[in-house]
Every structure is written in C-alpha cells, then in structure tokens.
Design an enzyme around this catalytic site. Structure first.
Site, PDB file in Angstrom:
ATOM      1  N   LYS A 104       0.817  -1.227   0.000  1.00 26.45           N
ATOM      2  CA  LYS A 104       0.000   0.000   0.000  1.00 26.45           C
ATOM      3  C   LYS A 104       0.844   1.268   0.000  1.00 26.45           C
ATOM      4  O   LYS A 104       0.512   2.236  -0.660  1.00 26.45           O
ATOM      5  CB  LYS A 104      -0.954   0.025   1.187  1.00 26.45           C
ATOM      6  CG  LYS A 104      -0.286   0.026   2.535  1.00 26.45           C
ATOM      7  CD  LYS A 104      -1.317  -0.117   3.637  1.00 26.45           C
ATOM      8  CE  LYS A 104      -0.820  -0.956   4.787  1.00 26.45           C
ATOM      9  NZ  LYS A 104      -0.187  -2.213   4.562  1.00 26.45           N
ATOM     10  N   ILE A 135     -10.954  -7.793   2.335  1.00 27.08           N
ATOM     11  CA  ILE A 135     -12.181  -7.182   1.806  1.00 27.08           C
ATOM     12  C   ILE A 135     -11.972  -6.765   0.359  1.00 27.08           C
ATOM     13  O   ILE A 135     -11.072  -5.981   0.069  1.00 27.08           O
ATOM     14  CB  ILE A 135     -12.578  -5.941   2.640  1.00 27.08           C
ATOM     15  CG1 ILE A 135     -12.756  -6.326   4.113  1.00 27.08           C
ATOM     16  CG2 ILE A 135     -13.841  -5.311   2.098  1.00 27.08           C
ATOM     17  CD1 ILE A 135     -13.024  -5.132   5.028  1.00 27.08           C
ATOM     18  N   ASP A 200      -0.801   4.505   8.135  1.00 25.79           N
ATOM     19  CA  ASP A 200      -1.234   3.313   7.401  1.00 25.79           C
ATOM     20  C   ASP A 200      -2.626   3.534   6.810  1.00 25.79           C
ATOM     21  O   ASP A 200      -2.868   3.249   5.637  1.00 25.79           O
ATOM     22  CB  ASP A 200      -1.230   2.106   8.352  1.00 25.79           C
ATOM     23  CG  ASP A 200      -1.794   0.858   7.707  1.00 25.79           C
ATOM     24  OD1 ASP A 200      -1.034   0.190   6.980  1.00 25.79           O
ATOM     25  OD2 ASP A 200      -2.986   0.559   7.903  1.00 25.79           O
ATOM     26  N   LYS A 204      -3.944   3.827   2.668  1.00 24.58           N
ATOM     27  CA  LYS A 204      -5.087   3.094   2.105  1.00 24.58           C
ATOM     28  C   LYS A 204      -6.158   4.055   1.598  1.00 24.58           C
ATOM     29  O   LYS A 204      -6.779   3.825   0.558  1.00 24.58           O
ATOM     30  CB  LYS A 204      -5.675   2.161   3.163  1.00 24.58           C
ATOM     31  CG  LYS A 204      -4.718   1.041   3.569  1.00 24.58           C
ATOM     32  CD  LYS A 204      -5.231   0.329   4.822  1.00 24.58           C
ATOM     33  CE  LYS A 204      -4.279  -0.763   5.276  1.00 24.58           C
ATOM     34  NZ  LYS A 204      -4.594  -1.197   6.661  1.00 24.58           N
ATOM     35  N   GLY A 304      -3.960 -10.065   8.220  1.00 18.74           N
ATOM     36  CA  GLY A 304      -3.830 -11.489   8.495  1.00 18.74           C
ATOM     37  C   GLY A 304      -3.321 -12.228   7.288  1.00 18.74           C
ATOM     38  O   GLY A 304      -3.586 -11.861   6.150  1.00 18.74           O
TER      39      GLY A 304
END
Lengths: 428, 428
Positions: A104, A135, A200, A204, A304
């Site tokens: 990212k 997602i 972070d 995104k 994850g």
C-alpha cells in the site's frame, strides 16, 4: 495452460499465497482454466525456516532469478518496503510481466507512475490486497459502481488502532494497556507509529479515493490525526452521548455543488446505530455512499496471512482470466478526473469538544463567549465536577467548519486557564 | 462507440435505469468508453404516465420493436413475471443480444437453461440486481473468491421480512401491526406471501448457492420456513438470551468432510455481537465464509428503485467493457460442480425451543424425558409462570441434528398436553 508465478517475499502473506495455490489448485484450474504454478521465490534471508506449504520450487536471493525467467508471467510482490519493491516492480513490468502486489505504501506514493508503466507494456498491475486485507473493495469499486456518482468512501481501515479503541471501550483498558495487548496478539508492531498515528490508514485512503473519485492525492493533501491523544474519558463521554469513537478514513465530496473533495484520517464519533460502530477489534469495513446505490458497507478481516493472501489470489485469478481472453493491460482503475481539494471552510461537521477550564467564577461565561464569537453553538453540554481545580466541559456542537474550529483553537490557545483537550468530528 | 439499449418494463427499476443513464451519461462514457443510449422501451400499459426521466425514446407495447431492432445490442428486462420474461429473454439471446435482468424468480428457476443459451450465442447474461438489490454480491463472488473454498454463504436477503422483524423487536409491534406498517411504507405487497413465507429469499439463496458452490439447486431442495409463525414472545425470549431473531437464507457445506450442502431459509437466532444482528429494517446483508478469507459481509439496501437500478447499471457497464474488449459470452458464474445435498442427520445446530405444556404435576418430567430420549440436551432453560393453565418453557440446546428434531417433533405431536410452539436454529 500453465501460468508461472514468481514470488518476491515468503513472509506470512507470501506463505499464505503458496498454501492457497497448492491446497486449492484443482478448484482454481476448474474456475480459470489455468494452472497457476510457483516457479521461483526470492527472499532476503535464505537461512530462514519456512513452513506451512510444500516447497516444490527453488528459493534464492537473486531478483534476476525471477525477472529473467521466461517461464514466469506473473510477479507477486509481498516483501514490503518501498524502494526495493519499486525497482523490482518497475523491472518486472518493463519485462512485460504482470504484477500483483500488496504494497500500500508504494501504490499510494508511486502508484500512478507504475500504472502508466504497466499500461505502456500491456500488462496487468493489481493490488487488491493493499487495502483492507481480505475485503474485496477495490475490484468492487472499479466494477460495480462505475455508473454511480460516489459521494463518500469511508472506513475503518486500520485494524491495529481499531483493536486498541475496541479494547479501551469494551474492556476499559488504558491506551497503553490496549496497545500492549495488541502487540502481544501480533496486531501491532513493536514501533506502532505507522498504525496509531494514522499513516497506514492514510495510504489506504489515498488508494480508495483514487478508485472512488479518480483523483491522485498525495500524503500532504490529507489531514491526518491518530489515536494516541485519545483518553478513556473521551471514549466514555462519547459513549454517553450514544457514539462509538473510531479511527476513520473519510474521503468525500463537499461544498454546495459537491465539487471539492475532503480527505481525512481522524478519530470520529460514529452513532451506535450506524453499521460502522459495530466493527470491532482487528476487523475492517469500508462504507461507500453513492447517489444511486445509497449506502453499502463491506466488512471483513483487514489483515492477516490468509485473508490478505486471498486478495492476492483474487488478483492472480483475474490476471489468469485476462491471459485467457487476451485482454491484459487494462488499468485496475480506469477512472481519472481532476477535482479540487476542499478548503477548511467547506469541511463541515458536527463536533465533539472537550474543554478543560480553571474552576473559577466567570470561567464558563468566558468559554461560551469564545464559541459564540466563532459562531459555534452547542446541541449537548455536560460539565463534570472539577478535579484539581479543573472543570471538564464536554459538548456536541451544531455543524461547524474546520475554519471555525481553527479560529476557536487559536482563541483558546491565546487565553489563560482554558485548554481544548479534544475535538473530533461526528460521522453521520 | 454507441451501445443501444432496449428496455422491457418502465416501472420503478426501469425508470431508475433510464434516470441514471441520463444523469450520469458523461461519467459512464468516461469510464467505459461507450455511449449507452436507450433506443426503445416496451411496456404493458401504454396509457400510464411516466415521470422522473426525459423521454427521448419511443415507448410501445410490441416486443418486436426491441427484439427486431438491429440498433439494440443490450436488452434490459425489468418487467417481472416469469413466463413472459422467459420467452423474451430467450428470444433476445437467440437474436444475439446481451441481456441484463433483475428477475430472481426466473433466474432461480430457469437460469441454467438461459445461461446455456447465452453461451451458445456468445452473448452476456448478467443479473446482479436479482439478489440483494444494490449489494454487488454476485460479481464479488465470481471475481474475488474464485480461489477460495467457500464454506458458507448466508444472509438477510428479504427486506420486507427483516423490516417486520425489526419493528417487532425494537418498537414492540405485533406481527400484524408491523406487516401493516411495511405495507404503508411500500416495503410489502398487499399479498405479502412471497416475502413473509420465505419464497423470495429462497429464490435469491438458490442463485447465491449457485455462485458460491457451483451447484444448481431447485426449490424442492430447500427447507423453507417464513416468519408468519413468529410471536412477540419468541422475539422477547430470544433477545433475553442475547440473540436477535432474523429470517436468514443459509447455504453451507456440512458433514464431517464438508462434502454436502445444506440450503435453508428460516428464522434463526443471531448473537447480538454478530454483524448480521445489526442489519435492521429493509436493509440486506450477505455473509461469505471462506476457508482463506474468513468472514466477509456485504451490507446495503436490498431493494428500492435506485439501488436496484444501480446494479442493472453495473451489469450494463460490464457488458460495455466486454464489447470494447471483444470478450462477451463468458458466463456470469463459471463455477459448476456436483455436491450432494445434506441429509437431516448432517444438518446440525444449537436450537431455540419453545414448549407449551399443561401446568400439571409431572408435566415437566415428561417433557425432559422426551428430549433425553432424543439425546437432545439443554444449555439454557427458562420457565415462565403458567397463563390459563399452560406453562411456557423456553430452552437453548446443545447441537442437535434435524433428524433428532424430527424425532422429537413426532414424539410431541403424539403426546397429550404438550405442544412444540417454536423451534429455531442458532446461527454461529
């Protein structure tokens, strides 16, 4: 058809990619018509033990083993870092290899340049895993909302800070205790700055804003505020008014004719009845508001090994489809337009404000006078008994602009015996 | 490039489609490279007044005005009904026109046949709007979970029944009062059977199961139970145990080796902490559990003119892309496999059970004996004072199979002075 894959990085996500490719090989072939086979992995540390998958491919530390290998059509970059990844991805695209990355930071800062290189070379550059882990928000924005005018994209897109805030709110942990728990559970790095200071989420949000509005923001276009200043008392007070405190990334059209974009990462108060308020712990969610579709939310694991690997796999199967149809080289997001950034006067929202004031006669009169001068009026007000001679005043306001808030901040900074302890927007 | 569109139906969804095409024409062209232009609409009742869009195309009542018009490449079918729509879609596909439809009943019952006709003619057949209105679940299943093994797809996919249950739970309305309110708000038809008896949800679940598992279920494969038997007391009792009562459609792999599929529409108890429990009123949500991705939920408006029209538009822009790339004719869902349907002994869940029993000595002993014989044991038990000589016993059980439940149902039916008033699964 066999499609050769070269992996840069065999950490948690890289290992997950190999595992899914091996475990679900039959299904992937059935659904894409292609055999996706890892031909080579390149890692930094050859000595490291790697488990969780069958190692039926060579592992080396020389990038050329992938870049110069004609049997490799797709490069998967999951090693992190910006500079080295940039060089490798650029080389791969120039060598006419398709690239899938979860990076990212790189995409947010140099994505535009890499997308142009991919297009020029007629190859795919996909990065679904870069935003919100498992997602599938980027592909959804680029294929399902093409005809709609999106008015806002907003979300809980940093699992670490959401975990910390959830633990503070539900288990009444202090910020430091919640951070420590996040670190023990592997949700936070030993240096958590990138997560808790909002960077972070900002990376995104830049990518989300690009897909939703076709704009190309840079970090300096964003207002970024993290969660380190949040106190237990702020959370308790927000709760008592019927709101959860969440770190949100919000990019939205503002202004009377909706012709400007406001982009901001900050803690905001979300009504308990709103779906975003129910997103707890390390989970993520992205909310899309479209003129036609209304409000849609995608919820799921924001990080994850396996969820992120699954997003890499969804990119890989889309490259495979493009190869089968002979249609690679289309940009992941085909939407480009220029929209102005919002001015402070256009960024309007109700506010949650905490003021600490010396508990002296006339103090409250002085405070209310400052807000009246800035034309900010209250809808809810709560004063708690003074501790150590300091009174805590918590208020919800009617809509006010960032310009008005900047004014009151200056006024309060220049006054004695009064402190603006917290100021957060209300999300609606 | 101009792409001509022919519309069958100009009701709420059809009007919404025209409106979006007109309002967002510039953006659609920018993002797809094509001008999507309505060339003709065919309606049943020519006399009806139509508003909300500029009528710059002819409206007639002869299907051939679309089917035989060479300037029309895409047919949009939004007129409802099964038989007439089947004939028209089949004719359109055979005439090598792409078809976009929102007709869930038709796709659920004859989709397989129409998909084969579309493939044979090299044209697209898309139907995103058929399931969950504005939520882009079908395209997400077919493009983002291709490499994952989905273990369950479940959702609140009927807005009418969810509105009724929400009103019963939060505003303590009776079923009939809630239904009346739903009808007043336009969420329920004057004959609500299709919604409240679960058939509408069943049609959508058939399509979801097809996309998630590649299977082709028919209505008779499904266990379908609606909400008409639900009482205020059931909802209050479920709430008191920490659960919301929701009408769910659930298709999942079951059995020790997960080699069978259970497909069911029924009211189930959803823990308040689960994201599905927060989906209220007319909203829908679809939950996808994948071995790799974990749990992902898509939430949004399940019906309504503009959300549903937006899903039609997303299909139209995908046809436009296929035309630009010369890649039409790919099935919307490329996943086909045979999996057995689950046996009752494989359908295992915890249960919420309500028993009414004559308030006589030994009655409770008799009840517990029946459950012990069926090897069903309780985790929670609540008895409320008898009214009119009837005691109400509410229980949560340990996991039990449908086979065990069938047994206890028979036992209770054959016994005097005892009645199984409600039995619902616990969703987890």
């Amino acid at each position: 058809m066999e499609i050769g894959i070269g992996l840069f990085g065999l950490g948690t996500v890289g290992s997950g990619v190999v595992k899914i490719l091996q475990d679900n090989a039959e299904q992937i072939t059935k659904r894409t018509g292609a055999h996706l086979v890892v031909k080579q992995a390149v890692v930094r540390n050859l000595a490291k033990q790697r488990t969780g998958f069958r190692q039926n491919f060579p592992i080396t530390d020389d990038p050329n083993d992938i870049l110069a290998n004609p049997a490799i059509q797709i490069v998967v970059e999951v090693m992190g870092s910006i500079d080295q990844a940039y060089t490798i991805i650029k080389q791969a695209l120039t060598a006419k290899k398709h690239v899938v990355t979860a990076n990212k930071d790189l995409i947010a800062s140099r994505g535009q340049e890499l997308v142009a290189i991919a297009e020029a070379n007629g190859v795919d550059l996909f990065f679904e895993a870069a935003v919100a882990g498992g997602i599938p928000i980027l592909r959804t924005l680029s294929t399902s909302f093409t005809a709609d005018e999106i008015s806002r994209v907003a979300g809980i897109i940093n699992g670490t800070s959401n975990f910390i805030l959830t633990q503070m709110a539900t288990n009444h942990l202090s910020y430091h205790a919640a951070l420590k728990l996040a670190q023990e559970k592997g949700f936070a790095e030993s240096d958590p700055t990138n997560d808790v200071d909002g960077f972070d989420a900002a990376y995104k949000l830049i990518i989300l804003a690009n897909f939703a509005f076709g704009i190309q923001p840079v970090m300096s276009d964003l207002t970024i505020q993290g969660i380190t200043g949040l106190t237990d008392a702020d959370i308790a007070d927000a709760n008592s008014f019927g709101y959860a405190l969440k770190l949100l990334g919000v990019a939205q059209r503002v202004g009377e004719t909706k012709d400007a974009i406001s982009i901001e990462v900050s803690p905001q108060l979300v009504p308990f009845t709103h779906p975003l308020a129910t997103v707890n712990n390390e989970n993520n969610a992205v909310l899309v508001n479209g003129e036609s579709v209304g409000e849609v939310m995608l919820y799921g694991p924001g990080a994850g090994e396996m969820p992120t690997a699954n997003s890499v796999l969804s990119d890989l199967t889309n490259v495979a489809t493009d190869l089968a149809l002979n249609t690679p080289g289309r940009p992941f997001n085909s939407f480009n337009q220029n929209i102005d950034l919002a001015k402070p006067s256009q960024r309007i929202a109700r506010r949650f404000i905490v003021i600490e004031v010396d508990d002296t006669p006339g103090a409250m009169y002085s405070v209310t006078g400052m807000f009246a001068a800035a034309k900010i009026s209250f809808t809810d007000l709560k004063q708690t008994p003074a501790a150590n001679g300091i009174a805590r005043l918590v208020a919800l306001t009617h809509p006010a602009s960032d310009a008005q808030i900047n004014l009151i901040r200056t006024t309060i900074r220049n006054a004695d015996g009064i402190n603006l302890a917290a100021e957060y927007k209300l999300f609606s």
